[in-house]
Design a protein around this motif. Structure first.
Motif, PDB file in Angstrom:
ATOM      1  N   THR A  26     -72.734 -15.051 -54.953  1.00 53.79           N
ATOM      2  CA  THR A  26     -72.150 -15.834 -53.864  1.00 53.79           C
ATOM      3  C   THR A  26     -71.101 -15.076 -53.062  1.00 53.79           C
ATOM      4  OG1 THR A  26     -70.408 -16.746 -55.284  1.00 53.79           O
ATOM      5  CG2 THR A  26     -72.499 -17.952 -55.194  1.00 53.79           C
ATOM      6  N   ASN A  27     -70.791 -13.840 -53.461  1.00 48.57           N
ATOM      7  CA  ASN A  27     -69.737 -13.084 -52.784  1.00 48.57           C
ATOM      8  C   ASN A  27     -70.245 -11.703 -52.372  1.00 48.57           C
ATOM      9  OD1 ASN A  27     -67.212 -12.774 -51.701  1.00 48.57           O
ATOM     10  ND2 ASN A  27     -66.137 -12.629 -53.655  1.00 48.57           N
ATOM     11  N   PHE A  28     -71.484 -11.693 -51.870  1.00 51.72           N
ATOM     12  CA  PHE A  28     -72.155 -10.462 -51.453  1.00 51.72           C
ATOM     13  C   PHE A  28     -71.959 -10.262 -49.959  1.00 51.72           C
ATOM     14  CE2 PHE A  28     -76.172  -8.486 -49.877  1.00 51.72           C
ATOM     15  CZ  PHE A  28     -76.035  -7.252 -50.495  1.00 51.72           C
ATOM     16  N   HIS A  29     -71.878  -8.993 -49.525  1.00 49.97           N
ATOM     17  CA  HIS A  29     -71.594  -8.702 -48.128  1.00 49.97           C
ATOM     18  C   HIS A  29     -72.516  -7.628 -47.554  1.00 49.97           C
ATOM     19  CE1 HIS A  29     -67.979 -10.712 -49.517  1.00 49.97           C
ATOM     20  NE2 HIS A  29     -67.705 -10.985 -48.256  1.00 49.97           N
ATOM     21  N   THR A  30     -72.768  -7.742 -46.263  1.00 46.10           N
ATOM     22  CA  THR A  30     -73.508  -6.736 -45.499  1.00 46.10           C
ATOM     23  C   THR A  30     -72.549  -6.105 -44.497  1.00 46.10           C
ATOM     24  OG1 THR A  30     -74.181  -8.419 -43.901  1.00 46.10           O
ATOM     25  CG2 THR A  30     -75.676  -7.994 -45.762  1.00 46.10           C
ATOM     26  N   THR A  31     -73.070  -5.242 -43.625  1.00 48.16           N
ATOM     27  CA  THR A  31     -72.206  -4.608 -42.624  1.00 48.16           C
ATOM     28  C   THR A  31     -72.070  -5.440 -41.361  1.00 48.16           C
ATOM     29  OG1 THR A  31     -73.916  -3.412 -41.405  1.00 48.16           O
ATOM     30  CG2 THR A  31     -73.073  -2.375 -43.431  1.00 48.16           C
ATOM     31  N   ALA A  32     -72.797  -6.558 -41.275  1.00 50.00           N
ATOM     32  CA  ALA A  32     -72.722  -7.520 -40.172  1.00 50.00           C
ATOM     33  C   ALA A  32     -73.694  -7.247 -39.029  1.00 50.00           C
ATOM     34  CB  ALA A  32     -71.303  -7.643 -39.611  1.00 50.00           C
ATOM     35  N   ILE A  33     -74.543  -6.218 -39.164  1.00 43.80           N
ATOM     36  CA  ILE A  33     -75.581  -5.994 -38.150  1.00 43.80           C
ATOM     37  C   ILE A  33     -76.678  -5.124 -38.761  1.00 43.80           C
ATOM     38  CG2 ILE A  33     -74.868  -3.865 -36.974  1.00 43.80           C
ATOM     39  CD1 ILE A  33     -75.050  -5.607 -34.333  1.00 43.80           C
ATOM     40  N   CYS A  34     -77.845  -5.104 -38.106  1.00 38.83           N
ATOM     41  CA  CYS A  34     -79.069  -4.633 -38.769  1.00 38.83           C
ATOM     42  C   CYS A  34     -79.087  -3.166 -39.186  1.00 38.83           C
ATOM     43  CB  CYS A  34     -80.288  -4.961 -37.919  1.00 38.83           C
ATOM     44  SG  CYS A  34     -80.171  -4.467 -36.206  1.00 38.83           S
ATOM     45  N   SER A  35     -79.085  -2.222 -38.252  1.00 38.54           N
ATOM     46  CA  SER A  35     -79.262  -0.818 -38.634  1.00 38.54           C
ATOM     47  C   SER A  35     -78.214  -0.332 -39.624  1.00 38.54           C
ATOM     48  CB  SER A  35     -79.262   0.079 -37.396  1.00 38.54           C
ATOM     49  OG  SER A  35     -80.374  -0.184 -36.586  1.00 38.54           O
ATOM     50  N   PRO A  36     -76.914  -0.607 -39.400  1.00 38.86           N
ATOM     51  CA  PRO A  36     -75.919  -0.181 -40.379  1.00 38.86           C
ATOM     52  C   PRO A  36     -76.148  -0.783 -41.770  1.00 38.86           C
ATOM     53  CG  PRO A  36     -74.847  -0.627 -38.296  1.00 38.86           C
ATOM     54  CD  PRO A  36     -76.272  -1.103 -38.164  1.00 38.86           C
ATOM     55  N   THR A  37     -76.521  -2.059 -41.835  1.00 44.42           N
ATOM     56  CA  THR A  37     -76.805  -2.672 -43.132  1.00 44.42           C
ATOM     57  C   THR A  37     -77.957  -1.970 -43.823  1.00 44.42           C
ATOM     58  OG1 THR A  37     -75.935  -4.872 -42.622  1.00 44.42           O
ATOM     59  CG2 THR A  37     -77.691  -4.766 -44.252  1.00 44.42           C
ATOM     60  N   ARG A  38     -79.010  -1.696 -43.106  1.00 41.42           N
ATOM     61  CA  ARG A  38     -80.189  -1.084 -43.696  1.00 41.42           C
ATOM     62  C   ARG A  38     -79.919   0.353 -44.127  1.00 41.42           C
ATOM     63  NH1 ARG A  38     -84.572  -4.615 -41.934  1.00 41.42           N
ATOM     64  NH2 ARG A  38     -83.462  -6.368 -41.006  1.00 41.42           N
ATOM     65  N   ALA A  39     -79.114   1.068 -43.342  1.00 43.52           N
ATOM     66  CA  ALA A  39     -78.754   2.437 -43.719  1.00 43.52           C
ATOM     67  C   ALA A  39     -77.913   2.441 -44.984  1.00 43.52           C
ATOM     68  CB  ALA A  39     -78.005   3.111 -42.576  1.00 43.52           C
TER      69      ALA A  39
ATOM     70  N   ASP B 177     -79.438  -9.531 -43.168  1.00 42.40           N
ATOM     71  CA  ASP B 177     -78.722  -8.268 -43.014  1.00 42.40           C
ATOM     72  C   ASP B 177     -77.416  -8.477 -42.279  1.00 42.40           C
ATOM     73  OD1 ASP B 177     -79.859  -8.905 -40.583  1.00 42.40           O
ATOM     74  OD2 ASP B 177     -80.798  -6.971 -40.246  1.00 42.40           O
ATOM     75  N   ASN B 178     -77.170  -9.726 -41.887  1.00 42.16           N
ATOM     76  CA  ASN B 178     -75.937 -10.174 -41.240  1.00 42.16           C
ATOM     77  C   ASN B 178     -76.015 -11.684 -41.126  1.00 42.16           C
ATOM     78  OD1 ASN B 178     -77.580  -8.477 -38.699  1.00 42.16           O
ATOM     79  ND2 ASN B 178     -77.474 -10.697 -38.604  1.00 42.16           N
ATOM     80  N   GLY B 179     -74.994 -12.279 -40.550  1.00 39.86           N
ATOM     81  CA  GLY B 179     -75.020 -13.720 -40.371  1.00 39.86           C
ATOM     82  C   GLY B 179     -75.946 -14.151 -39.253  1.00 39.86           C
ATOM     83  N   GLY B 180     -75.903 -15.459 -38.936  1.00 42.35           N
ATOM     84  CA  GLY B 180     -76.745 -16.000 -37.879  1.00 42.35           C
ATOM     85  C   GLY B 180     -76.493 -15.302 -36.552  1.00 42.35           C
ATOM     86  N   SER B 181     -77.540 -15.191 -35.758  1.00 39.15           N
ATOM     87  CA  SER B 181     -77.494 -14.420 -34.510  1.00 39.15           C
ATOM     88  C   SER B 181     -76.617 -15.088 -33.458  1.00 39.15           C
ATOM     89  CB  SER B 181     -78.911 -14.275 -33.962  1.00 39.15           C
ATOM     90  OG  SER B 181     -78.894 -13.762 -32.659  1.00 39.15           O
TER      91      SER B 181
ATOM     92  N   LEU C  82     -85.460  -7.852 -47.706  1.00 43.19           N
ATOM     93  CA  LEU C  82     -84.312  -8.007 -46.815  1.00 43.19           C
ATOM     94  C   LEU C  82     -84.714  -8.852 -45.613  1.00 43.19           C
ATOM     95  CD1 LEU C  82     -81.401  -7.285 -45.982  1.00 43.19           C
ATOM     96  CD2 LEU C  82     -82.326  -5.220 -44.879  1.00 43.19           C
ATOM     97  N   LEU C  83     -84.152 -10.063 -45.530  1.00 40.32           N
ATOM     98  CA  LEU C  83     -84.390 -10.913 -44.366  1.00 40.32           C
ATOM     99  C   LEU C  83     -83.451 -10.490 -43.234  1.00 40.32           C
ATOM    100  CD1 LEU C  83     -84.893 -14.437 -45.992  1.00 40.32           C
ATOM    101  CD2 LEU C  83     -86.530 -12.592 -45.640  1.00 40.32           C
ATOM    102  N   ASP C  84     -83.732 -10.982 -42.039  1.00 43.42           N
ATOM    103  CA  ASP C  84     -83.038 -10.531 -40.835  1.00 43.42           C
ATOM    104  C   ASP C  84     -82.383 -11.719 -40.126  1.00 43.42           C
ATOM    105  OD1 ASP C  84     -82.239  -9.090 -38.610  1.00 43.42           O
ATOM    106  OD2 ASP C  84     -84.170  -8.136 -38.300  1.00 43.42           O
ATOM    107  N   ASP C  85     -81.109 -11.596 -39.794  1.00 48.75           N
ATOM    108  CA  ASP C  85     -80.399 -12.632 -39.031  1.00 48.75           C
ATOM    109  C   ASP C  85     -80.454 -14.003 -39.721  1.00 48.75           C
ATOM    110  OD1 ASP C  85     -79.902 -10.669 -37.197  1.00 48.75           O
ATOM    111  OD2 ASP C  85     -80.790 -11.704 -35.489  1.00 48.75           O
ATOM    112  N   VAL C  86     -80.008 -14.057 -40.963  1.00 48.85           N
ATOM    113  CA  VAL C  86     -79.979 -15.327 -41.701  1.00 48.85           C
ATOM    114  C   VAL C  86     -78.581 -15.519 -42.279  1.00 48.85           C
ATOM    115  CG1 VAL C  86     -81.019 -16.744 -43.494  1.00 48.85           C
ATOM    116  CG2 VAL C  86     -82.406 -15.019 -42.313  1.00 48.85           C
ATOM    117  N   GLY C  87     -77.931 -16.611 -41.930  1.00 51.14           N
ATOM    118  CA  GLY C  87     -76.584 -16.880 -42.404  1.00 51.14           C
ATOM    119  C   GLY C  87     -76.544 -17.448 -43.809  1.00 51.14           C
TER     120      GLY C  87
END
Length: 767
Positions: free
Chosen positions: A101-114, A366-370, A69-74
């Motif tokens: 190509t249509n995968f989604h995260t929660t848009a921020i780190c801790s919630p995505t990882r949880a 784990d979300n888009g660009g910072s 899982l990479l961090d802050d990569v759009g």
């Protein structure tokens, strides 16, 4: 035998046992209740039928599992998904596996990882935001329930070894010390071993490291954090396979890249010298065309306009272009270097004939660009006032990426790396926050290579892994009855690129912003808020509007993938239908009450007196209040060769250090830009000494030695110097991690004895 010992020796025996236990590598035993005996006992072994309890074993041929899982990569950052940042190892995995190509995260780190580790929505596992912004409600208190096991707990119950390296960011802030409790640390949530940092970010050159439940004293070998965790991952695999070759392992690899600070060696950042001189507008256009040619976008996709507030590249000054391009060169080098370290792990698996039977799940962000870099980029010093000073940023040009800065790129690059989407990290109203690339690689199972366009979410990774490994989720894990998984396995899509999407409904919420997806339709609302890096609101006195005033938007993603046409006015019935659906999902997942950023967070309790005792080897966090503060050091000085750090907090980016150098006592304060040093005019004596530092309410710092005034200095604010006492903590007898001052080499250990450090504060009323 023990009873016959003198009382003093008896105490020593007990203490040794306690100390030994505290240094055990794994604090929590695997759940293993006594099984009913199925043998037959006689009076001797001849008459006895021996029986042994069944040992937990993975299914025959079960694959090894690696989650990355990479961090802050759009979406549009790396070459694997059309970006201009070279990632050949990620490209190879994708070319020999599947790109989603249509995968989604929660848009921020801790919630995505949880959500990733549990297969449940983030609010439903109490991680609606961060552990350090927890409030006392079920969706946000930060205490992930044991009734919702992690993938590590599940796999370990099925005969796997489990390892985690890198970023964690789940442990409640009150538990993240050497005092524990440790049941919500990695080793308390199913991992046999852990090596990494507990918070949201760390200095990549001088990381704050934990191994299992013990703080690791930083090495001084100059290795980057990503190299350290890749080395550790390979070590864990090598050691386990050398003992039990047939036993599968699970590795959770979570590097700090590309979260700030963007730290990387010169040879990596210089690879991109001049590569981004054309700017973020050209980048977006070039990447959009690449994504179209690779078939990553629907044919009718449109590139949205530049985000409000981001300047056109052609309107920038020459100095702005130069320093802004350098920020991006460093970020790109950081990601390419991380790709190299991932490649080392993959190569190790290949060289040892492990790769074909290894499932690799690689989530690019784990979300888009910072958005925390603001419009101009940040260097990361304690003095934030320098952030918009282009001449100052330019003066730091050669330091960007080194240990002397903690950089983050400007928002123009954030949107560029999020191509083709709008907005950025944490703005859950838009795809730029949550639409991330996913790669599945598993040679023994994935035969049809290519693209997959089914809608999916981070909660789907756990059930996908469960199905591909062939294991079962026990009804009870560690004695806790398990609640249902909310994600939907993606295995149905592996062999059928045209399979109908099974994940059809998904809600999102962060900082009061909301969105709801159903069958290609999406309703969303941006809730104005004030936080560090906020792109729309910069007034520190800004009061967010009532949630009822928020304006909802409506998009048909089936026809408008990049959200360029708001249909709220033309289709109010669909909008109301989706808003009602959001309410239902919010109730089920404990999203309510809605909250603004940091609203309702209880400040750490500030104590009038804190004592840090002799023998402390790790940093001790101490909440610092607004009132005056005194730091008293009781030391014993050797008769000769007295030198070293008595205590230190922070590092090159801001902090303080009390030390003896060249026979003189000094107290240095730095905001990352300028060092201020108080030097004692009162000599120290061999033996016991008391050194007192007072931060007064008159904006002064006073140094005293043995009750005699030694030095004094006016300062603007104590906060920027002492904030790290609460965040990183105080190290005693040496300067751990990045040294505060450039005048001595870290850790510069003290040659005497620090008996204790006493911190006294004037605790001001809270109302």
């Amino acid at each position: 035998m023990i009873a016959s010992l003198p009382a003093s020796r008896y105490v020593i025996v007990l203490l040794f046992g306690i100390i030994t236990a505290s240094f055990s590598t794994n604090t929590f035993a695997q759940y293993d209740p006594v099984q009913p005996y199925k043998g037959k006992t006689g009076r001797n072994l001849v008459e006895t039928q021996q029986w042994w309890p069944d040992k937990k074993k993975a299914p025959e041929g079960a694959p090894n599992v690696v989650w990355i899982l990479l961090d802050d990569v759009g979406f549009g950052a790396v070459s694997t998904f059309g970006g201009l940042i070279r990632t050949p190892n990620l490209d190879s995995l994708a070319n020999n596996g599947l790109r989603y190509t249509n995968f989604h995260t929660t848009a921020i780190c801790s919630p995505t990882r949880a959500a990733l580790l549990t297969g449940r929505n983030s609010h439903s596992v109490h991680m609606g935001l961060f552990p350090n912004t927890a409030i006392g409600t079920p969706g946000y208190d930060g205490y992930m329930p044991f009734e919702k096991a992690t993938i590590a707990e599940i796999l370990r119950e099925n005969g796997y070894n489990t390892y985690a390296v890198g970023k964690w960011h789940f442990t409640p802030i009150s538990d993240a010390t050497v005092a524990g409790p440790f049941n919500r640390w990695p080793t308390g949530r199913g991992f046999d071993h852990y090596y990494g940092f507990l918070g949201g970010s760390t200095d990549q050159w001088h990381p704050v490291l934990w191994e299992d439940t013990r703080k690791v004293e930083p090495e001084t070998d100059g290795k980057h954090f990503t190299t350290r965790i890749a080395d550790k991952a390979i070590q864990y695999i090598a050691e386990q396979k050398s003992v039990k070759a047939d036993k599968p392992f699970f590795l959770y690899f979570a590097p700090g890249a590309g979260h700030a600070p963007h730290h990387v060696a010169k040879e990596w950042r210089d690879q991109y010298k001049g590569k981004f001189d054309q700017g973020w507008d050209s980048y977006r256009e070039a990447v959009f065309k690449r994504q179209q040619s690779l078939g990553l976008l629907p044919k009718n996709a449109v590139l949205p306009p530049r985000q409000t507030g981001v300047k056109a590249w052609e309107t920038l000054t020459a100095d702005e272009k130069k320093v802004f391009a350098r920020f991006m060169e460093v970020y790109a080098g950081f990601l390419s270097y991380t790709d190299y370290e991932i490649g080392r792990i993959v190569s190790y698996l290949r060289q040892n004939d492990l790769l074909n039977n290894t499932l690799i799940v690689l989530m690019i962000g784990d979300n888009g660009g910072s958005k925390e870099g603001t419009y101009t980029g940040t260097i990361g010093f304690a003095d934030k006032s320098q952030g918009e000073d282009i001449s100052f940023l330019l003066s730091q040009y050669d330091k960007i990426g080194t240990e002397y800065t903690a950089p983050n790129y400007p928002l123009g690059w954030s949107q560029a790396t999020n191509t083709p989407f709008r907005y950025w990290k944490s703005d859950v109203n838009a795809e730029g926050a949550s639409h991330n690339p996913l790669i599945l690689y598993y040679p023994n199972r994935i035969k049809e290579k290519g693209l997959r366009t089914q809608y999916s979410h981070v909660v789907d990774i756990l059930p996908t892994t469960i199905e591909l490994t062939g294991i079962k989720i026990p009804d009870f894990i560690n004695g806790y009855q398990q609640r249902p998984i909310q994600g939907i396995s993606l295995v149905y899509s592996i062999a059928d690129a045209k399979a109908v999407t099974r994940h059809t409904i998904q809600y999102y919420e962060l900082h009061g912003g909301r969105s709801i997806y159903k069958d290609g339709w999406k309703a969303s609302v941006y809730h104005p808020r004030n936080m560090f890096g906020e792109a729309k609101v910069t007034d520190i006195n800004f009061n967010p509007p009532d949630f009822s005033q928020d304006r909802w938007e409506l998009y048909n993603l089936n026809e408008d993938w990049t959200e360029t046409k708001d249909l709220a006015a033309s289709n109010p019935q669909k909008l109301e239908e989706l808003k009602a659906l959001f309410d239902r999902e919010a109730e089920v997942n404990k999203v309510y009450p809605l909250r603004n950023f940091k609203e309702g967070v209880v400040a750490p309790e500030v104590h009038a007196k804190t004592v840090i005792y002799q023998g402390t080897t790790t940093k001790t966090r101490v909440p610092v209040g607004k009132g005056s503060i005194s730091i008293i050091s009781a030391i014993e000085l050797p008769k000769q060769n007295a030198e070293g750090v008595i205590f230190a907090n922070g590092g090159l980016q801001g902090g303080t250090s009390l030390y003896i150098l060249n026979g003189k006592l000094h107290y240095t304060l730095t905001d990352g830009i300028k060092e201020v040093t108080l030097t004692s005019t009162t000599p120290l004596v061999a033996g016991k000494n008391t050194i007192r530092i007072d931060f007064t309410n008159t904006s002064a710092v006073v140094l005293s030695v043995n009750n005699q005034h030694a030095a004094e200095q006016s300062i603007v604010s104590k906060t920027k110097y002492l904030a790290s006492i609460a965040s990183e903590g105080i190290s005693v007898g040496k300067d751990l991690n990045a040294p505060v001052s450039k005048v001595y080499p870290g850790p510069y250990p003290f040659t005497g004895i620090v008996s204790k450090i006493v911190i006294e504060q004037k605790v001001e009323p809270t109302n």
